[in-house]
Design a protein around this motif. Sequence first.
Motif, PDB file in Angstrom:
ATOM      1  N   LYS A  27       0.812  -1.214   0.000  1.00 45.57           N
ATOM      2  CA  LYS A  27       0.000   0.000   0.000  1.00 45.57           C
ATOM      3  C   LYS A  27       0.850   1.270   0.000  1.00 45.57           C
ATOM      4  O   LYS A  27       0.487   2.267  -0.612  1.00 45.57           O
ATOM      5  N   LEU A  28       1.996   1.234   0.674  1.00 41.56           N
ATOM      6  CA  LEU A  28       2.817   2.436   0.780  1.00 41.56           C
ATOM      7  C   LEU A  28       3.768   2.631  -0.386  1.00 41.56           C
ATOM      8  O   LEU A  28       4.196   3.751  -0.658  1.00 41.56           O
ATOM      9  N   THR A  29       4.121   1.549  -1.074  1.00 43.64           N
ATOM     10  CA  THR A  29       5.128   1.652  -2.139  1.00 43.64           C
ATOM     11  C   THR A  29       4.568   1.420  -3.530  1.00 43.64           C
ATOM     12  O   THR A  29       5.185   1.829  -4.517  1.00 43.64           O
TER      13      THR A  29
ATOM     14  N   ALA B  67      -7.607  -8.650  -0.287  1.00 43.03           N
ATOM     15  CA  ALA B  67      -7.813  -7.720   0.828  1.00 43.03           C
ATOM     16  C   ALA B  67      -7.559  -6.275   0.409  1.00 43.03           C
ATOM     17  O   ALA B  67      -8.338  -5.369   0.758  1.00 43.03           O
ATOM     18  N   VAL B  68      -6.487  -6.033  -0.333  1.00 40.20           N
ATOM     19  CA  VAL B  68      -6.199  -4.647  -0.734  1.00 40.20           C
ATOM     20  C   VAL B  68      -7.225  -4.154  -1.753  1.00 40.20           C
ATOM     21  O   VAL B  68      -7.533  -2.958  -1.792  1.00 40.20           O
TER      22      VAL B  68
ATOM     23  N   SER C 163      -9.630  -0.777  -1.201  1.00 39.32           N
ATOM     24  CA  SER C 163      -8.896  -0.016  -2.223  1.00 39.32           C
ATOM     25  C   SER C 163      -8.859   1.484  -1.959  1.00 39.32           C
ATOM     26  O   SER C 163      -7.967   2.185  -2.431  1.00 39.32           O
ATOM     27  N   SER C 164      -9.810   2.005  -1.191  1.00 33.93           N
ATOM     28  CA  SER C 164      -9.861   3.458  -0.957  1.00 33.93           C
ATOM     29  C   SER C 164      -8.908   3.910   0.142  1.00 33.93           C
ATOM     30  O   SER C 164      -8.722   5.117   0.345  1.00 33.93           O
ATOM     31  N   VAL C 165      -8.278   2.979   0.835  1.00 32.43           N
ATOM     32  CA  VAL C 165      -7.410   3.324   1.965  1.00 32.43           C
ATOM     33  C   VAL C 165      -6.049   3.786   1.443  1.00 32.43           C
ATOM     34  O   VAL C 165      -5.352   3.031   0.756  1.00 32.43           O
ATOM     35  N   THR C 166      -5.664   5.017   1.766  1.00 36.39           N
ATOM     36  CA  THR C 166      -4.373   5.552   1.311  1.00 36.39           C
ATOM     37  C   THR C 166      -3.596   6.279   2.409  1.00 36.39           C
ATOM     38  O   THR C 166      -2.374   6.251   2.415  1.00 36.39           O
ATOM     39  N   ASP C 167      -4.286   6.946   3.333  1.00 36.57           N
ATOM     40  CA  ASP C 167      -3.618   7.667   4.410  1.00 36.57           C
ATOM     41  C   ASP C 167      -2.793   6.685   5.249  1.00 36.57           C
ATOM     42  O   ASP C 167      -3.254   5.568   5.532  1.00 36.57           O
ATOM     43  N   PRO C 168      -1.563   7.045   5.634  1.00 37.10           N
ATOM     44  CA  PRO C 168      -0.706   6.089   6.348  1.00 37.10           C
ATOM     45  C   PRO C 168      -1.312   5.538   7.633  1.00 37.10           C
ATOM     46  O   PRO C 168      -1.174   4.337   7.921  1.00 37.10           O
ATOM     47  N   LEU C 169      -1.994   6.379   8.420  1.00 41.90           N
ATOM     48  CA  LEU C 169      -2.617   5.867   9.639  1.00 41.90           C
ATOM     49  C   LEU C 169      -3.798   4.955   9.318  1.00 41.90           C
ATOM     50  O   LEU C 169      -4.056   3.977  10.042  1.00 41.90           O
TER      51      LEU C 169
ATOM     52  N   VAL D 198      -3.896   3.068   6.593  1.00 40.31           N
ATOM     53  CA  VAL D 198      -3.235   1.834   6.158  1.00 40.31           C
ATOM     54  C   VAL D 198      -2.845   0.997   7.378  1.00 40.31           C
ATOM     55  O   VAL D 198      -3.047  -0.224   7.420  1.00 40.31           O
ATOM     56  N   LEU D 199      -2.308   1.659   8.394  1.00 43.94           N
ATOM     57  CA  LEU D 199      -1.899   0.958   9.613  1.00 43.94           C
ATOM     58  C   LEU D 199      -3.089   0.306  10.300  1.00 43.94           C
ATOM     59  O   LEU D 199      -3.027  -0.872  10.674  1.00 43.94           O
ATOM     60  N   SER D 200      -4.166   1.054  10.485  1.00 40.31           N
ATOM     61  CA  SER D 200      -5.315   0.498  11.200  1.00 40.31           C
ATOM     62  C   SER D 200      -6.040  -0.567  10.377  1.00 40.31           C
ATOM     63  O   SER D 200      -6.624  -1.500  10.937  1.00 40.31           O
ATOM     64  N   THR D 201      -5.972  -0.467   9.058  1.00 33.36           N
ATOM     65  CA  THR D 201      -6.669  -1.425   8.209  1.00 33.36           C
ATOM     66  C   THR D 201      -5.923  -2.745   8.088  1.00 33.36           C
ATOM     67  O   THR D 201      -6.530  -3.825   8.157  1.00 33.36           O
ATOM     68  N   PHE D 202      -4.606  -2.680   7.933  1.00 34.43           N
ATOM     69  CA  PHE D 202      -3.826  -3.885   7.636  1.00 34.43           C
ATOM     70  C   PHE D 202      -2.846  -4.290   8.741  1.00 34.43           C
ATOM     71  O   PHE D 202      -2.301  -5.393   8.705  1.00 34.43           O
TER      72      PHE D 202
END
Length: 344
Positions: A183-185, A214-215, A219-225, A227-231
């Motif tokens: 998600k981050l890269t 899962a991603v 798919s709408s998750v982009t903000d780093p926090l 991403v952290l809470s989701t995955f």
Amino acid sequence: MHIPVINSIYDVSLSKLLDTAINNKTKPLGSLGALESLARQIGLIQRTEHPQLTKPAILVFAGDHGIVAENISAYPQSVTWQMVENFLAQGAAINVFARQNQCALHIIDAGVNHDFGPRKGLIHRKIAPGTRNFAQEAAMTPAECSRAMEHGMALVSAIEAKVIGFGEMGIGNTTAAAAIMHKLTGIPVANCVGAGTGLSTEGMLHKQRVIERAVAHHSSVTDPLDVLSTFGGFEIAMMVGAMLRAAERRMVLLIDGFIVTSALMIAARLQPAILDYCVFCHCSDENGHRQMLDHLGARPLLQLNLRLGEGTGCALALPLLQAAVNFMAEMATFESAQVHEKME
């Protein structure tokens, strides 16, 4: 939740003083290689020409993951709490290496699916007995993620150390780390997925497909926090908070392998200057870690084909950091040794 503000370690005048001190030692210029870079970095972090590594500590965060319901691990979830028991009994690799290097070791229950009861040597910070299955829903609520990060910050605030390492234990956490990495890269999931605890080729392909589904689901998750809470996992979130506070306190951060680096990737998105404080202890044998390090522009100290976790790479790298500060403190200069010609 307040995110600690981290300033760059860059200081022109101090950097020049450190370079002069390093170059005046009785050796050819640059001949101690990475140890010279380490000495300079530690001096800049500590804002001194005389860096020290007093009271080193390693924090090992343990947590379980709901994603194990998707059969993505070669080991059952119960291994998480069994390994925590092994840590408490002083029987794991990290115990051996921490003892060898006179390094304090702190074991934290961030979210293990087991009731340990009151236990000497175990720091209880359990958010919940494991995260949810992120193939179906977010692993954590934003409130749970924030609470985990705040616990990590508070733990570091209570530790008096100049160097702090990060380790983890949690069946399923390479799956969480691979999802965070993707998600981050934007690196394809296939290049983020590895064997973890020992999956077969078929098992890795299944793990890859689970993450891809899962991603796509999130798919709408982009903000780093987000991403952290989701995955992520409770142990990963706690490490993010701990790393941020450690850098704010100008500690040297020892970064272990794949899972720890995934936590750092989140922290670096929140406060990019945190990378100035990091020593990347090794390149893990877990598939994807090299690309993580490349993405961060990191140069690991060691290549030992490790993929154990627990903070073992941090403990193994400690003697190199000690050597870096020792040569600064104890090695003769050309003047003190009465060597009149500097070596080219």
